[in-house]
Each structure stands twice: as structure tokens, then as C-alpha cells.
Write a protein that holds these residues in place. Structure first.
Motif, PDB file in Angstrom:
ATOM      1  N   UNK A 119      16.591   9.754  10.154  1.00 20.05           N
ATOM      2  CA  UNK A 119      15.167  10.398  10.712  1.00 20.05           C
ATOM      3  C   UNK A 119      15.032  11.627  10.256  1.00 20.05           C
ATOM      4  N   UNK A 120      15.973  12.402   9.929  1.00 21.09           N
ATOM      5  CA  UNK A 120      15.903  13.821   9.424  1.00 21.09           C
ATOM      6  C   UNK A 120      15.417  13.829   8.139  1.00 21.09           C
ATOM      7  N   UNK A 121      15.935  12.820   7.341  1.00 23.95           N
ATOM      8  CA  UNK A 121      15.518  12.703   5.863  1.00 23.95           C
ATOM      9  C   UNK A 121      13.983  12.657   5.922  1.00 23.95           C
ATOM     10  N   UNK A 122      13.714  11.190   6.872  1.00 20.20           N
ATOM     11  CA  UNK A 122      12.220  11.022   6.606  1.00 20.20           C
ATOM     12  C   UNK A 122      11.240  11.867   6.959  1.00 20.20           C
ATOM     13  N   UNK A 123      11.681  12.695   7.971  1.00 18.18           N
ATOM     14  CA  UNK A 123      10.804  13.799   8.401  1.00 18.18           C
ATOM     15  C   UNK A 123      10.434  14.848   7.283  1.00 18.18           C
ATOM     16  N   UNK A 124      11.362  14.864   6.201  1.00 18.35           N
ATOM     17  CA  UNK A 124      11.234  15.704   4.936  1.00 18.35           C
ATOM     18  C   UNK A 124      10.522  15.320   4.032  1.00 18.35           C
ATOM     19  N   UNK A 125       9.978  14.115   4.104  1.00 14.29           N
ATOM     20  CA  UNK A 125       9.131  13.233   3.180  1.00 14.29           C
ATOM     21  C   UNK A 125       7.741  13.271   3.450  1.00 14.29           C
ATOM     22  N   UNK A 126       6.896  13.639   2.330  1.00 15.86           N
ATOM     23  CA  UNK A 126       5.621  13.362   2.293  1.00 15.86           C
ATOM     24  C   UNK A 126       5.074  12.122   2.116  1.00 15.86           C
ATOM     25  N   UNK A 127       5.559  11.394   1.178  1.00 12.92           N
ATOM     26  CA  UNK A 127       5.435  10.094   1.065  1.00 12.92           C
ATOM     27  C   UNK A 127       6.544   9.056   0.744  1.00 12.92           C
ATOM     28  N   UNK A 128       6.514   8.129   1.697  1.00  9.18           N
ATOM     29  CA  UNK A 128       7.891   7.059   1.896  1.00  9.18           C
ATOM     30  C   UNK A 128       7.484   5.702   1.186  1.00  9.18           C
ATOM     31  N   UNK A 129       8.334   5.558   0.044  1.00  8.19           N
ATOM     32  CA  UNK A 129       8.148   4.069  -0.448  1.00  8.19           C
ATOM     33  C   UNK A 129       9.306   3.211  -0.326  1.00  8.19           C
ATOM     34  N   UNK A 130       8.944   1.828   0.105  1.00 13.12           N
ATOM     35  CA  UNK A 130      10.127   1.052  -0.125  1.00 13.12           C
ATOM     36  C   UNK A 130       9.813  -0.067  -1.125  1.00 13.12           C
ATOM     37  N   UNK A 131      10.793  -0.316  -2.164  1.00 15.89           N
ATOM     38  CA  UNK A 131      10.732  -1.454  -3.015  1.00 15.89           C
ATOM     39  C   UNK A 131      11.227  -2.635  -2.431  1.00 15.89           C
ATOM     40  N   UNK A 132      10.488  -3.679  -2.450  1.00 17.58           N
ATOM     41  CA  UNK A 132      10.860  -4.951  -1.583  1.00 17.58           C
ATOM     42  C   UNK A 132      10.690  -5.974  -2.794  1.00 17.58           C
ATOM     43  N   UNK A 133      12.050  -6.526  -3.117  1.00  9.98           N
ATOM     44  CA  UNK A 133      12.041  -7.589  -3.933  1.00  9.98           C
ATOM     45  C   UNK A 133      13.000  -8.616  -3.477  1.00  9.98           C
ATOM     46  N   UNK A 175      15.701  -3.115   7.917  1.00 10.12           N
ATOM     47  CA  UNK A 175      14.934  -2.716   8.773  1.00 10.12           C
ATOM     48  C   UNK A 175      14.258  -1.247   8.673  1.00 10.12           C
ATOM     49  N   UNK A 176      14.632  -0.439   7.544  1.00 11.32           N
ATOM     50  CA  UNK A 176      13.748   0.797   7.177  1.00 11.32           C
ATOM     51  C   UNK A 176      12.485   0.814   6.505  1.00 11.32           C
ATOM     52  N   UNK A 177      12.256  -0.826   6.461  1.00  8.69           N
ATOM     53  CA  UNK A 177      11.087  -0.833   5.573  1.00  8.69           C
ATOM     54  C   UNK A 177       9.637  -0.456   6.492  1.00  8.69           C
ATOM     55  N   UNK A 178       9.883  -0.678   7.687  1.00  5.87           N
ATOM     56  CA  UNK A 178       8.849  -0.204   8.821  1.00  5.87           C
ATOM     57  C   UNK A 178       8.326   1.234   8.807  1.00  5.87           C
ATOM     58  N   UNK A 179       9.530   1.941   8.253  1.00  3.84           N
ATOM     59  CA  UNK A 179       9.202   3.583   8.104  1.00  3.84           C
ATOM     60  C   UNK A 179       8.223   3.729   6.869  1.00  3.84           C
ATOM     61  N   UNK A 180       8.194   2.792   5.901  1.00  2.00           N
ATOM     62  CA  UNK A 180       7.655   3.193   4.731  1.00  2.00           C
ATOM     63  C   UNK A 180       5.937   3.355   4.794  1.00  2.00           C
ATOM     64  N   UNK A 181       5.508   4.272   4.015  1.00  2.92           N
ATOM     65  CA  UNK A 181       3.924   4.415   3.918  1.00  2.92           C
ATOM     66  C   UNK A 181       3.369   3.260   2.959  1.00  2.92           C
ATOM     67  N   UNK A 182       4.259   3.116   2.076  1.00  3.56           N
ATOM     68  CA  UNK A 182       3.935   1.958   0.990  1.00  3.56           C
ATOM     69  C   UNK A 182       4.904   0.953   0.847  1.00  3.56           C
ATOM     70  N   UNK A 183       4.507  -0.187   0.708  1.00  2.78           N
ATOM     71  CA  UNK A 183       5.846  -1.203   0.272  1.00  2.78           C
ATOM     72  C   UNK A 183       5.405  -1.596  -1.079  1.00  2.78           C
ATOM     73  N   UNK A 184       6.181  -1.448  -1.935  1.00  3.34           N
ATOM     74  CA  UNK A 184       6.142  -2.079  -3.373  1.00  3.34           C
ATOM     75  C   UNK A 184       6.887  -3.149  -3.830  1.00  3.34           C
ATOM     76  N   UNK A 185       6.117  -4.611  -3.908  1.00  7.12           N
ATOM     77  CA  UNK A 185       6.798  -5.598  -4.020  1.00  7.12           C
ATOM     78  C   UNK A 185       7.356  -5.784  -5.548  1.00  7.12           C
ATOM     79  N   UNK A 186       8.187  -6.309  -5.802  1.00  9.05           N
ATOM     80  CA  UNK A 186       8.862  -6.583  -7.266  1.00  9.05           C
ATOM     81  C   UNK A 186       9.079  -5.360  -7.865  1.00  9.05           C
TER      82      UNK A 186
END
Length: 211
Positions: A119-133, A175-186
Motif C-alpha cells: 500500500x505504501x508503494x501504491x500511494x506513491x504512484x500517480x498512475x498504476x498499470x497492470x499488464x494482464x496476460x 489480486x493486486x489487479x484491483x488496484x490498477x487504474x488501467x489494465x493492459x491486456x496482452x
């Protein structure tokens, strides 16, 4: 440097293409002030442990990372102070004596499998991406990498994947996918998603009068 940098987190499972996505974004801004910070560089120092114990390290578990040091370095960079990024020695399963000097930049890309877990790292981020493959693509990519680049056998890669990588992915990374602002498939193959992210980052930079 008085203005605060923006921090972009790029997460995803091993072999998802997150490094490719991070590199693609980096290349789009390399004429600007940008730096890449890899969570892999922040595996815990283990030189106090015998080699037998080091060999048992589960590199896909959150406890393998020295997030305290990573957080400290991100805070220093945000304050405009340089840091010495550690270098991990995979052969000896501990941190090496080398460091990489990192100067403060306007854009920081933070890339790693578990950057959204803390959570501490998440709070530092302005944009959060999760690459989902898909898992089958990830295991093939990992297999090709470990065999070609790390001299591993097919059997050892499969055993590690089934015993460690897959269960750790399901328990901690997915489970951390739910914290992402954007999910990038593939991953890196998704040019549309990467182009959209680049446009969004440019907008944020313009709002902060960085571009």
C-alpha cells in the motif's frame, strides 16, 4: 528541482510483458527527463545467510523484496535527491557490492511483479498499470527466457512454475489487479493501450507544466 515527479507503476505477472510495456513507455519519453526503477533490483540482501538458505529464496513472495529501501529511494527522488540503486547478484543470491547512481527525474517508471501489493508503494504512484496476460503465454515466455538466457532446463522451469510461480501469482500478484487504474491486456503487443497510456502521461505532465 522544485516540481514533484510523476510515478508510473507497471505491474503484472512474470512473463506478462510488463517490462516490454515499461520500456515502450520509457522510449516514448526518453527525450524528456525519465528514469526506470525495477523492483527486481530491491531483492533483500542475503549475505548474512549461508548459500544453502539463499538457494531456498522464493523470489515471487512479497517478503523477498526490500520495499523499505525502495520506498526510501522513491521519497528521496521525489525530494530531488539522487539515490544509489542496488544491483542484485542472482548467481550468489544476494545483493552485490555494485550500485547504480540514479538522478532525480520528472518521470519515474516503477516496474515489478509486486509493486501494487504494498500500500505504501501504491500511494506513491500517480498512475498504476497492470499488464494482464494469459497464463499459458506467460509460462511459454518464461520458459524461453530461462532456457535461452539463464541456461535452465525445461523440467526445472516447469517445476519452479508449478511449485512456486503459479501459486505465488494466484495468491499475491493476481489480486493486486484491483488496484490498477488501467489494465493492459496482452502486454507489449497491445499498441493501442500503450499509445493511450503515453497520451495520458503527456496530459499529466502538461498539467504539471513538465512538458
Amino acid at each position: 528541482m522544485t516540481r514533484k515527479p510523476i510515478i508510473i507503476g507497471v505491474a503484472g505477472g512474470s512473463g506478462s510483458g510488463k517490462t516490454t510495456v515499461a520500456n515502450e513507455i520509457y522510449c516514448q519519453f526518453k527525450t524528456q527527463s525519465i528514469v526506470m526503477i525495477e523492483q527486481d533490483a530491491y531483492y533483500k540482501n542475503q549475505d548474512h545467510l549461508p548459500m544453502e538458505e539463499r538457494l531456498q529464496t522464493n523470489y515471487d513472495h512479497p517478503l523477498a523484496f526490500d520495499n523499505d529501501l525502495l520506498l526510501e529511494h522513491l521519497k528521496d527522488l521525489k525530494k530531488g535527491e539522487p539515490v544509489n540503486k542496488p544491483v542484485y547478484d542472482y548467481k550468489n543470491h544476494t545483493r552485490s557490492n555494485d550500485v547504480i547512481p540514479v538522478e532525480p527525474r520528472d518521470v519515474i517508471i516503477l516496474e515489478g511483479i509486486l509493486i501494487l501489493e504494498d500500500e505504501r508503494l501504491r500511494d506513491m504512484m500517480d498512475i498504476k498499470l497492470f499488464v494482464d496476460t494469459d497464463a499459458d503465454i506467460r509460462i511459454i515466455r518464461r520458459m524461453m527466457r530461462d532456457i535461452n538466457e539463464r541456461g535452465r532446463t525445461i523440467e526445472s522451469v516447469i517445476d519452479q512454475y508449478t511449485d512456486v510461480v503459479r501459486p505465488m501469482h494466484m495468491q499475491f500478484i493476481e489480486p493486486t489487479k484491483r488496484y490498477a487504474d488501467v489494465i493492459v491486456p496482452e502486454g507489449g503487443q497491445n499498441r493501442v493501450a500503450i499509445d493511450l497510456m503515453v497520451t495520458k502521461i503527456k496530459t499529466v505532465l502538461e498539467e504539471k507544466a513538465i512538458l
